[in-house]
Motif scaffolding. Structure first.
Motif, PDB file in Angstrom:
ATOM      1  N   ALA A   9      18.072  -9.221  -0.853  1.00 43.94           N
ATOM      2  CA  ALA A   9      17.562  -8.410  -1.970  1.00 43.94           C
ATOM      3  C   ALA A   9      18.317  -7.215  -2.606  1.00 43.94           C
ATOM      4  O   ALA A   9      17.904  -6.830  -3.708  1.00 43.94           O
ATOM      5  N   TYR A  10      19.409  -6.768  -1.868  1.00 41.81           N
ATOM      6  CA  TYR A  10      20.259  -5.826  -2.395  1.00 41.81           C
ATOM      7  C   TYR A  10      20.874  -6.312  -3.836  1.00 41.81           C
ATOM      8  O   TYR A  10      21.005  -5.733  -4.860  1.00 41.81           O
ATOM      9  N   VAL A  11      21.320  -7.678  -3.699  1.00 40.61           N
ATOM     10  CA  VAL A  11      22.043  -8.224  -4.676  1.00 40.61           C
ATOM     11  C   VAL A  11      20.973  -8.166  -6.116  1.00 40.61           C
ATOM     12  O   VAL A  11      21.229  -8.335  -7.141  1.00 40.61           O
ATOM     13  N   LEU A  12      19.792  -8.791  -5.702  1.00 39.78           N
ATOM     14  CA  LEU A  12      18.717  -8.961  -6.673  1.00 39.78           C
ATOM     15  C   LEU A  12      18.378  -7.664  -7.525  1.00 39.78           C
ATOM     16  O   LEU A  12      17.958  -7.662  -8.626  1.00 39.78           O
ATOM     17  N   LEU A  13      18.412  -6.526  -6.524  1.00 35.59           N
ATOM     18  CA  LEU A  13      17.821  -5.203  -7.210  1.00 35.59           C
ATOM     19  C   LEU A  13      18.953  -4.461  -7.622  1.00 35.59           C
ATOM     20  O   LEU A  13      18.701  -3.888  -8.919  1.00 35.59           O
ATOM     21  N   ASN A  14      20.430  -4.701  -7.502  1.00 36.81           N
ATOM     22  CA  ASN A  14      21.379  -3.991  -8.084  1.00 36.81           C
ATOM     23  C   ASN A  14      22.408  -5.025  -8.429  1.00 36.81           C
ATOM     24  O   ASN A  14      23.169  -5.721  -7.809  1.00 36.81           O
ATOM     25  N   LEU A  30       7.143   4.167   5.704  1.00 36.27           N
ATOM     26  CA  LEU A  30       7.451   3.758   4.436  1.00 36.27           C
ATOM     27  C   LEU A  30       7.200   4.826   3.513  1.00 36.27           C
ATOM     28  O   LEU A  30       7.876   4.939   2.503  1.00 36.27           O
ATOM     29  N   MET A  31       5.873   5.414   3.744  1.00 39.24           N
ATOM     30  CA  MET A  31       5.612   6.460   2.612  1.00 39.24           C
ATOM     31  C   MET A  31       6.463   7.554   2.737  1.00 39.24           C
ATOM     32  O   MET A  31       6.710   8.102   1.486  1.00 39.24           O
ATOM     33  N   ARG A  32       6.809   8.073   3.714  1.00 34.64           N
ATOM     34  CA  ARG A  32       7.619   9.572   3.864  1.00 34.64           C
ATOM     35  C   ARG A  32       9.147   8.815   2.911  1.00 34.64           C
ATOM     36  O   ARG A  32       9.590   9.748   2.331  1.00 34.64           O
ATOM     37  N   HIS A  33       9.771   7.827   3.269  1.00 36.98           N
ATOM     38  CA  HIS A  33      10.806   7.529   2.819  1.00 36.98           C
ATOM     39  C   HIS A  33      10.766   7.238   1.380  1.00 36.98           C
ATOM     40  O   HIS A  33      11.645   7.522   0.569  1.00 36.98           O
ATOM     41  N   THR A  34       9.662   6.451   1.004  1.00 38.92           N
ATOM     42  CA  THR A  34       9.612   6.177  -0.464  1.00 38.92           C
ATOM     43  C   THR A  34       9.522   7.304  -1.263  1.00 38.92           C
ATOM     44  O   THR A  34      10.077   7.424  -2.146  1.00 38.92           O
ATOM     45  N   ARG A  35       8.674   8.224  -0.856  1.00 40.90           N
ATOM     46  CA  ARG A  35       8.459   9.551  -1.466  1.00 40.90           C
ATOM     47  C   ARG A  35       9.841  10.122  -1.756  1.00 40.90           C
ATOM     48  O   ARG A  35      10.218  10.715  -2.885  1.00 40.90           O
ATOM     49  N   SER A  36      10.557  10.275  -0.605  1.00 38.65           N
ATOM     50  CA  SER A  36      11.807  11.269  -0.754  1.00 38.65           C
ATOM     51  C   SER A  36      12.664  10.217  -1.761  1.00 38.65           C
ATOM     52  O   SER A  36      13.841  10.916  -2.324  1.00 38.65           O
ATOM     53  N   PHE A  78       0.991  -1.258   0.054  1.00 36.65           N
ATOM     54  CA  PHE A  78      -0.064  -0.001   0.007  1.00 36.65           C
ATOM     55  C   PHE A  78       1.076   1.293   0.040  1.00 36.65           C
ATOM     56  O   PHE A  78       0.559   2.144  -0.804  1.00 36.65           O
ATOM     57  N   ALA A  79       1.913   1.362   0.820  1.00 40.63           N
ATOM     58  CA  ALA A  79       2.762   2.604   0.999  1.00 40.63           C
ATOM     59  C   ALA A  79       3.598   3.023  -0.267  1.00 40.63           C
ATOM     60  O   ALA A  79       3.612   3.960  -0.567  1.00 40.63           O
ATOM     61  N   CYS A  80       3.990   1.695  -0.850  1.00 41.82           N
ATOM     62  CA  CYS A  80       4.893   1.679  -2.269  1.00 41.82           C
ATOM     63  C   CYS A  80       3.869   2.114  -3.238  1.00 41.82           C
ATOM     64  O   CYS A  80       4.064   3.418  -3.781  1.00 41.82           O
ATOM     65  N   ARG A  81       2.761   1.862  -3.622  1.00 43.01           N
ATOM     66  CA  ARG A  81       1.764   2.191  -4.571  1.00 43.01           C
ATOM     67  C   ARG A  81       1.592   3.711  -4.523  1.00 43.01           C
ATOM     68  O   ARG A  81       1.523   4.473  -5.515  1.00 43.01           O
ATOM     69  N   PHE A  82       0.816   4.100  -3.080  1.00 38.33           N
ATOM     70  CA  PHE A  82       0.221   5.370  -3.155  1.00 38.33           C
ATOM     71  C   PHE A  82       1.497   6.604  -3.090  1.00 38.33           C
ATOM     72  O   PHE A  82       1.320   7.487  -3.673  1.00 38.33           O
ATOM     73  N   LEU A 132      14.378   1.335  -4.447  1.00 35.42           N
ATOM     74  CA  LEU A 132      14.078   0.215  -3.540  1.00 35.42           C
ATOM     75  C   LEU A 132      15.090   0.077  -2.643  1.00 35.42           C
ATOM     76  O   LEU A 132      14.760  -0.559  -1.361  1.00 35.42           O
ATOM     77  N   THR A 133      16.469   0.518  -3.053  1.00 31.83           N
ATOM     78  CA  THR A 133      17.427  -0.060  -1.917  1.00 31.83           C
ATOM     79  C   THR A 133      17.206   0.650  -0.517  1.00 31.83           C
ATOM     80  O   THR A 133      17.205  -0.208   0.443  1.00 31.83           O
ATOM     81  N   PRO A 134      17.036   2.141  -0.443  1.00 29.61           N
ATOM     82  CA  PRO A 134      16.652   2.289   0.951  1.00 29.61           C
ATOM     83  C   PRO A 134      15.492   2.127   1.544  1.00 29.61           C
ATOM     84  O   PRO A 134      15.358   1.640   2.754  1.00 29.61           O
ATOM     85  N   ILE A 135      14.486   1.437   0.778  1.00 34.51           N
ATOM     86  CA  ILE A 135      13.296   1.064   1.056  1.00 34.51           C
ATOM     87  C   ILE A 135      13.402  -0.451   1.833  1.00 34.51           C
ATOM     88  O   ILE A 135      12.849  -0.778   2.802  1.00 34.51           O
ATOM     89  N   VAL A 136      14.191  -1.033   1.326  1.00 32.21           N
ATOM     90  CA  VAL A 136      14.525  -2.444   1.809  1.00 32.21           C
ATOM     91  C   VAL A 136      15.109  -2.297   3.000  1.00 32.21           C
ATOM     92  O   VAL A 136      14.807  -3.038   3.890  1.00 32.21           O
ATOM     93  N   THR A 137      15.974  -1.299   2.992  1.00 28.52           N
ATOM     94  CA  THR A 137      16.961  -1.334   4.397  1.00 28.52           C
ATOM     95  C   THR A 137      15.938  -0.793   5.349  1.00 28.52           C
ATOM     96  O   THR A 137      15.867  -1.284   6.633  1.00 28.52           O
ATOM     97  N   LEU A 138      15.003  -0.041   5.173  1.00 30.90           N
ATOM     98  CA  LEU A 138      14.029   0.400   6.303  1.00 30.90           C
ATOM     99  C   LEU A 138      13.066  -0.591   6.719  1.00 30.90           C
ATOM    100  O   LEU A 138      12.677  -0.470   7.903  1.00 30.90           O
TER     101      LEU A 138
END
Length: 220
Positions: free
Chosen positions: A209-214, A102-108, A18-22, A142-148
């Motif tokens: 997930a870091y390895v898969l994303l990057n 997650l919404m605040r960090h994803t937006r940033s 939800f947070a990511c989509r919005f 996605l990298t900082p989002i995965v960490t968070l």
């Protein structure tokens, strides 16, 4: 304890989704009414305490409007409909602060990535906006989002302690509180051990997930 386990297991995927989509929509339409609504929702979720939100939901939804049960837990295999009804309010309360963070960090992260050179290059190549956003922009954000998300697992456990007490859900939080009051130190140690292992596994999953994303990390 099964109720709390289900509550913890099903909250992160739903609220992360939800947070990511919005927030993607908010970042794309910066300054629009959608962006303002997303910011209000995120700030409200961060500001409202879990225990107060839970009490207000019980007062309004259960006592006044009588739409959902106020508390308790029903196994899914016994009564699926009743089980879902009982878990709606605890899941909402437990996931609100998680989704807001997650919404605040994803937006940033998305706003930073959308101004990058490779995003402008992808648009200059004539790629569709959907492909630019999802494949090039969001994947790199996605990298900082995965960490968070991995770090928020501890906050999720802490929130479960209050949420399970308010809604009388027999989970990890209620178990450890009851064990502390009863001075059952073996149970306390067991819950702490399981929580620590879960936290380690979440961070391990984040590293994978870091390895898969990057793809650049796969060569190192």
């Amino acid at each position: 304890m099964a109720g709390g386990s289900i509550l913890l297991a099903h909250n992160p995927p739903k609220w992360v989704n939800f947070a990511c989509r919005f927030t993607i929509l908010s970042a794309i339409k910066k300054g629009s009414i959608t962006d303002y609504i997303a910011n209000i929702v995120a700030l409200s979720g961060l500001s409202i305490p879990n225990f107060w939100l839970g009490i207000m939901l019980i007062l309004l939804v259960s006592v006044k409007w009588q739409l959902l049960p106020a508390s308790g837990y029903v196994p899914f295999d016994e009564d699926p409909v009743r089980s879902i009804q009982v878990m709606i309010m605890p899941a909402f309360v437990l996931g609100t602060a998680l989704a807001a963070t997650l919404m605040r960090h994803t937006r940033s992260a998305m706003l930073t990535v959308l101004t990058s050179d490779y995003v402008r290059t992808a648009r200059a190549k004539g790629l569709s906006e959907r492909k630019v956003i999802l494949k090039h922009a969001f994947r790199n954000a996605l990298t900082p989002i995965v960490t968070l998300s991995a770090l928020l697992f501890g906050e999720l456990i802490a929130g479960a302690v209050l949420t399970e007490q308010i809604f009388t859900v027999p989970g990890f939080g209620k178990l450890i509180v009851d064990a502390v009051f009863n001075r059952d130190y073996a149970v306390v140690q067991g819950v702490v051990l399981v929580t620590a292992v879960g936290f380690i596994m979440m961070n391990l999953a984040a590293d994978v997930a870091y390895v898969l994303l990057n793809p650049r990390l796969r060569k190192q």
